[in-house]
Scaffold this motif. Structure first.
Motif, mmCIF file in Angstrom:
data_model
loop_
_atom_site.group_PDB
_atom_site.id
_atom_site.type_symbol
_atom_site.label_atom_id
_atom_site.label_comp_id
_atom_site.label_asym_id
_atom_site.label_seq_id
_atom_site.Cartn_x
_atom_site.Cartn_y
_atom_site.Cartn_z
ATOM 1 N N VAL A 158 0.841 -1.200 0.000
ATOM 2 C CA VAL A 158 0.000 0.000 0.000
ATOM 3 C C VAL A 158 0.876 1.250 0.000
ATOM 4 O O VAL A 158 0.603 2.226 -0.703
ATOM 5 N N VAL A 159 1.967 1.209 0.765
ATOM 6 C CA VAL A 159 2.902 2.339 0.778
ATOM 7 C C VAL A 159 3.531 2.515 -0.598
ATOM 8 O O VAL A 159 3.620 3.624 -1.134
ATOM 9 N N ALA A 160 3.980 1.416 -1.191
ATOM 10 C CA ALA A 160 4.667 1.484 -2.494
ATOM 11 C C ALA A 160 3.728 1.922 -3.608
ATOM 12 O O ALA A 160 4.106 2.715 -4.479
ATOM 13 N N ALA A 161 2.503 1.415 -3.587
ATOM 14 C CA ALA A 161 1.564 1.705 -4.662
ATOM 15 C C ALA A 161 0.893 3.058 -4.493
ATOM 16 O O ALA A 161 0.495 3.687 -5.471
ATOM 17 N N GLY A 162 0.746 3.505 -3.260
ATOM 18 C CA GLY A 162 0.114 4.787 -3.018
ATOM 19 C C GLY A 162 -1.378 4.652 -2.751
ATOM 20 O O GLY A 162 -1.977 3.589 -2.955
ATOM 21 N N PRO A 163 -1.993 5.722 -2.283
ATOM 22 C CA PRO A 163 -3.420 5.691 -1.945
ATOM 23 C C PRO A 163 -4.275 5.281 -3.133
ATOM 24 O O PRO A 163 -4.038 5.705 -4.258
ATOM 25 N N GLY A 164 -5.249 4.420 -2.868
ATOM 26 C CA GLY A 164 -6.153 3.982 -3.921
ATOM 27 C C GLY A 164 -5.827 2.629 -4.506
ATOM 28 O O GLY A 164 -6.551 2.147 -5.375
ATOM 29 N N VAL A 165 -4.742 1.994 -4.052
ATOM 30 C CA VAL A 165 -4.415 0.668 -4.569
ATOM 31 C C VAL A 165 -5.553 -0.294 -4.225
ATOM 32 O O VAL A 165 -6.131 -0.244 -3.144
ATOM 33 N N THR A 166 -5.889 -1.156 -5.159
ATOM 34 C CA THR A 166 -7.031 -2.051 -4.972
ATOM 35 C C THR A 166 -6.581 -3.417 -4.448
ATOM 36 O O THR A 166 -5.400 -3.787 -4.528
ATOM 37 N N ALA A 167 -7.560 -4.170 -3.941
ATOM 38 C CA ALA A 167 -7.273 -5.519 -3.457
ATOM 39 C C ALA A 167 -6.731 -6.394 -4.586
ATOM 40 O O ALA A 167 -5.809 -7.191 -4.386
ATOM 41 N N LYS A 168 -7.282 -6.236 -5.781
ATOM 42 C CA LYS A 168 -6.825 -7.020 -6.928
ATOM 43 C C LYS A 168 -5.366 -6.714 -7.248
ATOM 44 O O LYS A 168 -4.575 -7.627 -7.531
ATOM 45 N N GLU A 169 -4.993 -5.426 -7.195
ATOM 46 C CA GLU A 169 -3.603 -5.036 -7.472
ATOM 47 C C GLU A 169 -2.659 -5.586 -6.408
ATOM 48 O O GLU A 169 -1.552 -6.044 -6.719
ATOM 49 N N ILE A 170 -3.080 -5.533 -5.156
ATOM 50 C CA ILE A 170 -2.253 -6.057 -4.065
ATOM 51 C C ILE A 170 -2.076 -7.555 -4.214
ATOM 52 O O ILE A 170 -0.961 -8.091 -4.068
ATOM 53 N N SER A 171 -3.161 -8.251 -4.515
ATOM 54 C CA SER A 171 -3.101 -9.702 -4.686
ATOM 55 C C SER A 171 -2.139 -10.076 -5.803
ATOM 56 O O SER A 171 -1.319 -10.995 -5.657
ATOM 57 N N ALA A 172 -2.195 -9.339 -6.925
ATOM 58 C CA ALA A 172 -1.321 -9.646 -8.054
ATOM 59 C C ALA A 172 0.134 -9.328 -7.733
ATOM 60 O O ALA A 172 1.033 -10.112 -8.075
ATOM 61 N N ALA A 173 0.374 -8.185 -7.086
ATOM 62 C CA ALA A 173 1.749 -7.771 -6.789
ATOM 63 C C ALA A 173 2.430 -8.726 -5.815
ATOM 64 O O ALA A 173 3.626 -9.014 -5.948
ATOM 65 N N LEU A 174 1.677 -9.225 -4.835
ATOM 66 C CA LEU A 174 2.260 -10.086 -3.798
ATOM 67 C C LEU A 174 2.052 -11.573 -4.087
ATOM 68 O O LEU A 174 2.538 -12.416 -3.330
ATOM 69 N N ARG A 175 1.329 -11.864 -5.181
ATOM 70 C CA ARG A 175 1.035 -13.254 -5.546
ATOM 71 C C ARG A 175 0.340 -13.986 -4.405
ATOM 72 O O ARG A 175 0.660 -15.134 -4.076
ATOM 73 N N LEU A 176 -0.645 -13.293 -3.842
ATOM 74 C CA LEU A 176 -1.446 -13.867 -2.769
ATOM 75 C C LEU A 176 -2.793 -14.306 -3.327
ATOM 76 O O LEU A 176 -3.329 -13.663 -4.233
ATOM 77 N N PRO A 177 -3.372 -15.367 -2.794
ATOM 78 C CA PRO A 177 -4.733 -15.732 -3.205
ATOM 79 C C PRO A 177 -5.686 -14.588 -2.864
ATOM 80 O O PRO A 177 -5.539 -13.940 -1.821
ATOM 81 N N PRO A 178 -6.650 -14.301 -3.729
ATOM 82 C CA PRO A 178 -7.588 -13.207 -3.454
ATOM 83 C C PRO A 178 -8.252 -13.318 -2.090
ATOM 84 O O PRO A 178 -8.425 -12.315 -1.392
ATOM 85 N N ALA A 179 -8.626 -14.550 -1.687
ATOM 86 C CA ALA A 179 -9.299 -14.726 -0.405
ATOM 87 C C ALA A 179 -8.387 -14.302 0.753
ATOM 88 O O ALA A 179 -8.833 -13.661 1.706
#
Length: 250
Positions: A27-48
């Motif tokens: 969230v810090v790296a991406a900045g305000p407004g980053v979405t759950a989908k973007e976080i999941s893709a960046a960290l390779r985490l399951p959406p759940a």
């Protein structure tokens, strides 16, 4: 996330803590407004897993939801971990900005660049700029942000969101790639209607005299139609004041 009075830490909890910290870092790296989908893709985490961690962090006020941006930003408790203060320009630098404000009827804004981020250091109080979070999140949509992107070895690392704010917002990565070399060459960037349909912005680079490093941007905001074909005298005035700021900010 359980407080100091909670149950003992189990064998699985350290992994969960690391995941939560990784989400905060993203969230810090991406900045305000980053979405759950973007976080999941960046960290390779399951959406759940991503949604579960985000809900926990929101519940504990480490993150907040931003309805307008359809994403997340740091919350009250996360801000206390590492407060980031926008550098306050020196008295001499503020005097240069005020001098330009006294010569034009446009809004005059000073932004500083630090660690690949844009910070409004001296926004014009009489002509409020766009939301600072939006400027930081969508650097390609503003003239100041384009100055920053033009200096990067890989501008794509700073552009995580190409969604439109208005019908004129730049959302084509190929178009942006064609635009940035001229911005880097000229030290001048412009945008018309990208953040507000009736407004535009013209920004000049402020560079350190010692190494020509980009340290800030000085921007004029005004009617979008005037930005498309700006008055050469106005551009010269903007560049002159940006040059004056170099020794004061570099």
């Amino acid at each position: 996330m359980t407080g100091p009075g909670g149950p003992p830490i189990s064998g699985r909890q350290p992994r969960a803590v690391r995941t939560a910290l990784a989400v905060l870092e993203e969230v810090v790296a991406a900045g305000p407004g980053v979405t759950a989908k973007e976080i999941s893709a960046a960290l390779r985490l399951p959406p759940a897993t991503t949604y579960r961690v985000l809900n926990l962090l929101v519940g504990d006020e480490y993150l907040v939801r931003l309805p307008d941006l359809r994403g997340f930003a740091l919350g009250r408790r996360a801000a206390r971990l590492s407060p980031v203060a926008v550098p306050r320009p020196s008295t001499a630098a503020r005097a240069v900005v005020e001098h330009l404000r006294g010569m034009v009827r446009w809004g005059v804004h000073l932004a500083v660049f630090d660690g690949g981020r844009l910070h409004l250091a001296d926004p014009d109080p009489d002509h409020p700029p766009s939301d600072p979070d939006l400027l930081a999140r969508l650097p390609q949509a503003s003239a100041l942000g384009r100055l920053l992107l033009a200096e990067q070895a890989d501008w794509r690392a700073l552009v995580r969101d190409l969604r439109p704010v208005t019908g004129a917002t730049l959302t084509d990565p190929d178009e942006l790639a064609e635009l940035l070399p001229a911005v880097a060459r000229d030290g001048l960037a412009a945008q018309t209607g990208g953040l507000r349909p009736d407004r535009g912005c013209l920004a000049a680079a402020v560079r350190s005299p010692a190494d020509r490093r980009l340290v800030a941007g000085l921007a004029l905001s005004g009617p979008a139609g005037r930005i498309t074909d700006p008055d050469p005298d106005l551009v010269a005035l903007l560049r002159d004041h940006a040059d004056r700021l170099g020794p004061l900010l570099g």
